[in-house]
Write a protein that holds these residues in place. Structure first.
Motif, PDB file in Angstrom:
ATOM      1  N   VAL A 165       0.333 -11.353  -0.168  1.00 52.58           N
ATOM      2  CA  VAL A 165       1.173 -10.204  -1.018  1.00 52.58           C
ATOM      3  C   VAL A 165       0.969  -8.710  -0.188  1.00 52.58           C
ATOM      4  O   VAL A 165       0.119  -8.375  -0.108  1.00 52.58           O
ATOM      5  CB  VAL A 165       0.511 -10.036  -2.486  1.00 52.58           C
ATOM      6  N   THR A 166       2.314  -8.347   0.210  1.00 51.12           N
ATOM      7  CA  THR A 166       2.660  -7.353   1.245  1.00 51.12           C
ATOM      8  C   THR A 166       3.098  -6.231   0.132  1.00 51.12           C
ATOM      9  O   THR A 166       3.889  -6.194  -0.570  1.00 51.12           O
ATOM     10  CB  THR A 166       3.450  -7.776   2.201  1.00 51.12           C
ATOM     11  N   ILE A 167       2.443  -4.957   0.315  1.00 48.86           N
ATOM     12  CA  ILE A 167       2.663  -3.788  -0.206  1.00 48.86           C
ATOM     13  C   ILE A 167       2.984  -2.756   0.812  1.00 48.86           C
ATOM     14  O   ILE A 167       2.072  -2.232   1.741  1.00 48.86           O
ATOM     15  CB  ILE A 167       1.700  -3.087  -1.125  1.00 48.86           C
ATOM     16  N   MET A 193      -5.479 -11.686   1.177  1.00 51.26           N
ATOM     17  CA  MET A 193      -4.673 -11.815  -0.131  1.00 51.26           C
ATOM     18  C   MET A 193      -3.737 -10.604  -0.534  1.00 51.26           C
ATOM     19  O   MET A 193      -2.543 -11.089  -0.760  1.00 51.26           O
ATOM     20  CB  MET A 193      -5.674 -12.071  -1.316  1.00 51.26           C
ATOM     21  N   PHE A 194      -4.041  -9.516  -0.201  1.00 50.86           N
ATOM     22  CA  PHE A 194      -3.254  -8.046  -0.207  1.00 50.86           C
ATOM     23  C   PHE A 194      -3.244  -7.433   1.089  1.00 50.86           C
ATOM     24  O   PHE A 194      -4.113  -7.271   1.460  1.00 50.86           O
ATOM     25  CB  PHE A 194      -3.424  -7.432  -1.351  1.00 50.86           C
ATOM     26  N   GLN A 195      -1.860  -6.907   1.480  1.00 53.07           N
ATOM     27  CA  GLN A 195      -1.989  -6.199   2.576  1.00 53.07           C
ATOM     28  C   GLN A 195      -1.004  -4.802   2.200  1.00 53.07           C
ATOM     29  O   GLN A 195      -0.217  -4.955   1.605  1.00 53.07           O
ATOM     30  CB  GLN A 195      -1.230  -6.864   3.766  1.00 53.07           C
ATOM     31  N   VAL A 196      -1.820  -3.799   2.629  1.00 55.43           N
ATOM     32  CA  VAL A 196      -1.238  -2.495   2.192  1.00 55.43           C
ATOM     33  C   VAL A 196      -1.081  -1.753   3.478  1.00 55.43           C
ATOM     34  O   VAL A 196      -1.925  -1.644   4.261  1.00 55.43           O
ATOM     35  CB  VAL A 196      -1.970  -1.489   1.302  1.00 55.43           C
ATOM     36  N   LYS A 232      -6.669  -5.804   2.356  1.00 57.40           N
ATOM     37  CA  LYS A 232      -6.620  -5.247   4.076  1.00 57.40           C
ATOM     38  C   LYS A 232      -5.532  -3.671   3.769  1.00 57.40           C
ATOM     39  O   LYS A 232      -4.249  -4.086   3.474  1.00 57.40           O
ATOM     40  CB  LYS A 232      -5.688  -6.149   4.645  1.00 57.40           C
ATOM     41  N   VAL A 233      -6.113  -2.773   4.209  1.00 55.69           N
ATOM     42  CA  VAL A 233      -5.549  -1.719   4.292  1.00 55.69           C
ATOM     43  C   VAL A 233      -5.485  -0.850   5.584  1.00 55.69           C
ATOM     44  O   VAL A 233      -6.207  -0.850   6.341  1.00 55.69           O
ATOM     45  CB  VAL A 233      -6.200  -0.342   2.993  1.00 55.69           C
ATOM     46  N   THR A 234      -4.033  -0.728   6.099  1.00 55.40           N
ATOM     47  CA  THR A 234      -3.746  -0.021   7.298  1.00 55.40           C
ATOM     48  C   THR A 234      -2.882   1.264   6.906  1.00 55.40           C
ATOM     49  O   THR A 234      -1.843   1.206   6.656  1.00 55.40           O
ATOM     50  CB  THR A 234      -2.836  -0.931   8.134  1.00 55.40           C
ATOM     51  N   ASP A 235      -3.556   2.349   7.035  1.00 53.26           N
ATOM     52  CA  ASP A 235      -2.729   3.739   6.766  1.00 53.26           C
ATOM     53  C   ASP A 235      -2.740   3.950   5.399  1.00 53.26           C
ATOM     54  O   ASP A 235      -2.634   5.232   5.052  1.00 53.26           O
ATOM     55  CB  ASP A 235      -1.343   3.755   7.425  1.00 53.26           C
ATOM     56  N   GLY A 236      -2.496   3.072   4.671  1.00 57.14           N
ATOM     57  CA  GLY A 236      -2.352   3.345   3.180  1.00 57.14           C
ATOM     58  C   GLY A 236      -3.587   3.803   2.398  1.00 57.14           C
ATOM     59  O   GLY A 236      -4.407   3.856   3.033  1.00 57.14           O
ATOM     60  N   ALA A 257     -14.250  -8.088   1.284  1.00 52.79           N
ATOM     61  CA  ALA A 257     -13.443  -7.497   0.180  1.00 52.79           C
ATOM     62  C   ALA A 257     -12.508  -6.542   0.376  1.00 52.79           C
ATOM     63  O   ALA A 257     -11.147  -6.710   0.075  1.00 52.79           O
ATOM     64  CB  ALA A 257     -14.399  -7.297  -0.851  1.00 52.79           C
ATOM     65  N   ILE A 258     -12.855  -5.496   1.295  1.00 55.17           N
ATOM     66  CA  ILE A 258     -11.802  -4.609   1.579  1.00 55.17           C
ATOM     67  C   ILE A 258     -11.949  -4.295   3.116  1.00 55.17           C
ATOM     68  O   ILE A 258     -13.127  -3.900   3.528  1.00 55.17           O
ATOM     69  CB  ILE A 258     -12.113  -3.305   0.846  1.00 55.17           C
ATOM     70  N   ASP A 259     -10.919  -4.292   3.942  1.00 54.22           N
ATOM     71  CA  ASP A 259     -10.866  -3.952   5.170  1.00 54.22           C
ATOM     72  C   ASP A 259      -9.834  -2.925   5.408  1.00 54.22           C
ATOM     73  O   ASP A 259      -8.623  -3.016   5.313  1.00 54.22           O
ATOM     74  CB  ASP A 259     -10.349  -5.282   6.287  1.00 54.22           C
TER      75      ASP A 259
END
Length: 823
Positions: A165-167, A193-196, A232-236, A257-259
């Motif tokens: 799921v991409t945000i 599972m989620f990419q921000v 997964k968080v990149t910049d956000g 859990a959180i990268d």
């Protein structure tokens, strides 16, 4: 108010940095996709294992893969309407593979699906805008700016994700209403599972009222390793709130859990536990804001405790009071004097001191210095080189059996060891090149839980080998007399890595969304295969265990041959009347077989089952274009209407065949009202009124007759459901206005018109600008005007509001013409 204040504090410190205004999370928090999993199983012949399913609410679930005995996979999707394949092994067990199968049902507009964008009406009440999937909801969210607020997407059903799921450059708050879980649909989905991502992007997990949200990355087979994180968080930025749990992800990612890389993490509550990652559960190279009650514990690297991993200059920032928290961490650049905790300026010293006691360091190499209340900082302190309380490894009882180290799958190795004493052992991974002295110091007696008797020997099967070739395997063992020894194995050596098995790809793929009823006793679905294979199918009672299904596999029944790289359709006949599952089995010429289980008993799929046919099957009911006007019906426009200012009248419409009762037969027709217009051939959207309500904010002074056109779309029943055609027909009827006195024109709107005069309406944004030039041209009722209907100010009819329940047209009206075009 306290909860709101805590959220605002943490967001002010963290998420604003990532582009999320304080109100985005704080205000939402203060004011405030069923899935089923199929487990692993094995079979007697050479089959593959895996199982998964996608479960967005009221939408078909996706296949779930599950193993068979020694090496036999079987696909067992689950679906909501029709639960879809779950892979289950069929023949001899072998290395595990995964496969995704899925079914898709698109929800009707604003039909409750368990996934909804929460909008607000004029009174501030929640107005759900239901969406067919979580990604579809996110895609509708506008691109974020630095000042925009997070859009709330409320989830009330269990969800199983088939893909990431991409945000991207959006601000989203996923809020659980009730006890909700989000997981992986099947064992083939191994990514994030989620990419921000994006400067202004943000994702928040929270709950409504006393709800609970569990986001799990677990697989049906524990031997499988994910390649991505839960988030997964990149910049956000990412925010976690109370009653939210991140768990179960066994991954080669830096943070299971959180990268978070170049982004922001805000922990305002919640629990992170039971995850295994390359660096532990949470990875961050920037400060992590914390407040409230936060639990981050019992996460690992292999079998070693590893919770939060701070990189570069990252540290924890206390933004307000911590109560009952338990947060354990390590730092990539650990050293004497390294700052690891800080606080915002407004945090009181006593609050900071209390918060510090709720942090701990994951290894024995460092401890935390006392809090400096003046600077509100905490630094690391390296422990003195004192004798290790645990005995130093010795080399007197443990030995490696030569040439036994080998790959058992792409992510697992095994090695055999012999022991001359009773002992307990465990294994872990370390970075390539770690010195022997440092490895020895990593030993922790509490992890030695697997017992083995003297001279028995044992095999270590190490799973979740990271994807990158940069780790060594270490086995520690402690004897009953206190002696400790270790053995380490260099998994990064080229000669060993060349033997690493490739990732195994499934040969059989279910084509998403193709499972459907063709008649009362038959379903069909499509597959594709990359290998020559033979297939067959059978039915089982609903809720039959996967183990039982696996044991029913019979390769001799696989007689339908299919060539490699082709698609084929399974037409499964004689579906039982009782709740059942369909099992499709396929055996390649060489390799493992697969069994795919499709659950036909989900409520949404069962409702689509066509009725049983009988010997007196009637002819299809059809309604020709010429019959449309005579067999449609309208009520509410029969008598002249008194259009005082702001008076609005509702009228109802029923299309030909619309009220025909089931059961339906293939070929039945009906006409569904779509919109009405004052124009014979409306081109603009604003000329098409989709609700049936008419009036004028300014009033209509003269007694005249006007034309009105109602448009219908033709639908045909295909044996299982109604389908739209591209045929649109219009029917013309008329309505009349009463003459008004000067006194009538001064009436103040008081409510909706009921045909007696009163009414409300002020030309709101939902009103449509309508003219009646057709009727005027025909000089209906003696009118001499050819331009437009007159109002009290001699201008064209003002905005005539047109909001109402979708009803349909009147008998005896004139058919204008037949046309084919898009809505």
């Amino acid at each position: 108010m306290r909860r709101k204040r805590l959220y605002a504090m943490i967001l002010a410190g963290a998420l604003a940095t990532g582009g999320v205004p304080v109100t985005a999370m704080a205000a939402d928090a203060a004011s405030e996709t069923a899935g089923e999993e199929t487990g692993d199983f094995g079979s007697s012949e050479d089959t593959d294992n895996s199982a998964a399913e996608e479960q967005p609410t009221e939408a078909p679930a996706e296949p779930t893969e599950a193993p068979t005995e020694p090496e036999q996979p079987t696909e067992a999707p689950a679906e909501e309407p029709a639960e879809e394949p779950t892979e289950a092994p069929a023949e001899q067990p072998a290395e595990e593979t995964t496969e995704t199968t899925e079914t898709e049902t698109v929800a009707e507009e604003n039909t409750a699906t368990g996934i909804a964008i929460i909008n607000k009406d004029a009174d501030g009440n929640d107005v759900p805008d239901y969406q067919p999937s979580l990604q579809a909801a996110i895609d509708k969210v506008e691109t974020a700016t630095a000042d925009s607020k997070a859009t709330v997407i409320e989830v009330s059903d269990q969800l199983a994700l088939l893909s990431t799921v991409t945000i991207e450059n959006k601000k989203v708050c996923i809020r659980a209403a009730g006890d909700v879980s989000i997981g992986r649909a099947d064992d083939s989905f191994k990514g994030d599972m989620f990419q921000v991502s994006g400067k202004n992007a943000s994702l928040q997990f929270e709950v409504k009222d006393n709800g609970k949200l569990t986001v799990s990355g677990a697989f049906t087979k524990t031997s499988i390793t994910a390649e991505g994180s839960i988030v997964k968080v990149t910049d956000g930025s990412f925010g976690l709130f109370p009653n939210v749990i991140l768990t179960g992800n066994n991954s080669s990612a830096k943070g299971a859990a959180i990268d978070c890389t170049s982004g922001q993490i805000a922990l305002a509550g919640g629990t992170i536990t039971g995850n295994t990652g390359a660096n532990g559960a949470v990875y961050s190279d920037s400060d992590i804001r914390v407040v409230g009650t936060v639990i981050v514990k019992d996460n690992k690297i292999a079998d070693v405790q590893a919770n939060v991993y701070l990189d570069k200059e990252a540290k924890f920032m206390i933004t307000d009071e911590l109560t009952g928290s338990e947060i354990s961490f390590t730092h990539a650049n650990a050293a004497d004097g390294r700052q690891v905790l800080g606080a915002l300026a407004e945090v009181e010293s006593s609050v900071f001191e209390s918060a510090v006691t709720q942090f701990g360091y994951d290894t024995d190499e460092y401890t935390l210095n006392a809090a400096d209340t003046t600077t509100k900082t905490v630094t690391l302190k390296k422990k003195a080189d004192t004798p290790d309380p645990d005995p130093e490894p010795t080399k007197d009882f443990l030995s490696y059996k030569s040439d036994t180290l080998k790959w058992t799958s792409h992510t697992a190795v095994s090695v055999e060891l012999s022991n001359t004493k009773d002992c307990k052992w465990y294994y872990t991974y370390v970075d390539s090149g770690t010195s022997e002295a440092k490895i020895k110091k990593m030993y922790e007696a509490k992890h030695t839980t697997t017992s083995v008797k003297a001279n028995k020997g044992f095999t270590v099967t190490a799973t979740n080998v990271p994807e990158k070739n940069n780790k060594w395997l270490v086995v520690f063992a402690t004897s009953t007399d206190g002696a400790t020894e270790m053995k380490y194995f260099k998994l990064d050596e080229d000669s060993f890595n060349k033997k690493r098995p490739p990732k195994e790809e499934p040969f059989l793929t279910y084509k998403r969304g193709t499972l459907k009823w063709t008649n009362h006793t038959t379903v069909s679905l499509d597959f594709s295969t990359t290998q020559d294979c033979k297939w067959y199918y059978f039915f089982v009672d609903a809720d039959t265990s996967v183990e039982t299904i696996q044991n029913m596999y019979d390769s001799s029944r696989a007689t339908n041959a299919v060539k490699a790289n082709t698609a084929f359709t399974v037409k499964a006949e004689n579906v039982p009347e009782a709740d059942s599952w369909l099992v499709v089995c396929a055996k390649p010429t060489t390799g493992k077989a697969k069994m795919s289980i499709f659950k036909l008993n989900t409520p949404s799929f069962k409702t689509k089952r066509p009725p049983a046919s009988n010997n007196n099957t009637r002819k299809a009911r059809t309604y020709s274009v010429s019959e449309l006007a005579s067999k449609s019906k309208i009520t509410g426009l029969e008598n002249p209407l008194k259009f005082t200012p702001g008076t609005f009248y509702e009228f109802s419409v029923t299309g030909a065949g619309q009220n025909d009762e089931p059961p339906y037969v293939s070929g039945d027709e009906r006409w569904i009202p779509m919109y009405w217009s004052m124009k014979e051939d409306p081109k603009q959207t604003e000329d098409k009124n989709t609700t049936f309500r008419i009036g004028s904010p300014k009033g209509i002074k003269d007694a005249k007759t006007y034309n009105i056109y109602v448009f219908f779309k033709k639908q045909i029943y295909n044996g299982s459901e109604w389908q739209d055609t591209d045929v649109i027909e219009s029917v013309k009827t008329q309505f009349s206005s009463q003459e008004l006195t000067d006194a009538d024109l001064t009436i103040t709107p008081t409510g909706d018109g009921d045909g007696t005069g009163g009414g409300s309406g002020s030309g709101s944004a939902t009103d449509a600008e309508l003219t009646a030039t057709e009727a005027a041209t025909e000089k209906a009722n003696g009118s001499s005007s050819k331009s437009a209907v007159s109002t009290m100010d001699e201008s064209p009819i003002g905005t005539m509001a047109t909001l109402a329940v979708l009803s349909l047209l009147a008998a005896g009206y004139i058919l204008i013409r037949k046309r084919k075009k898009d809505i």
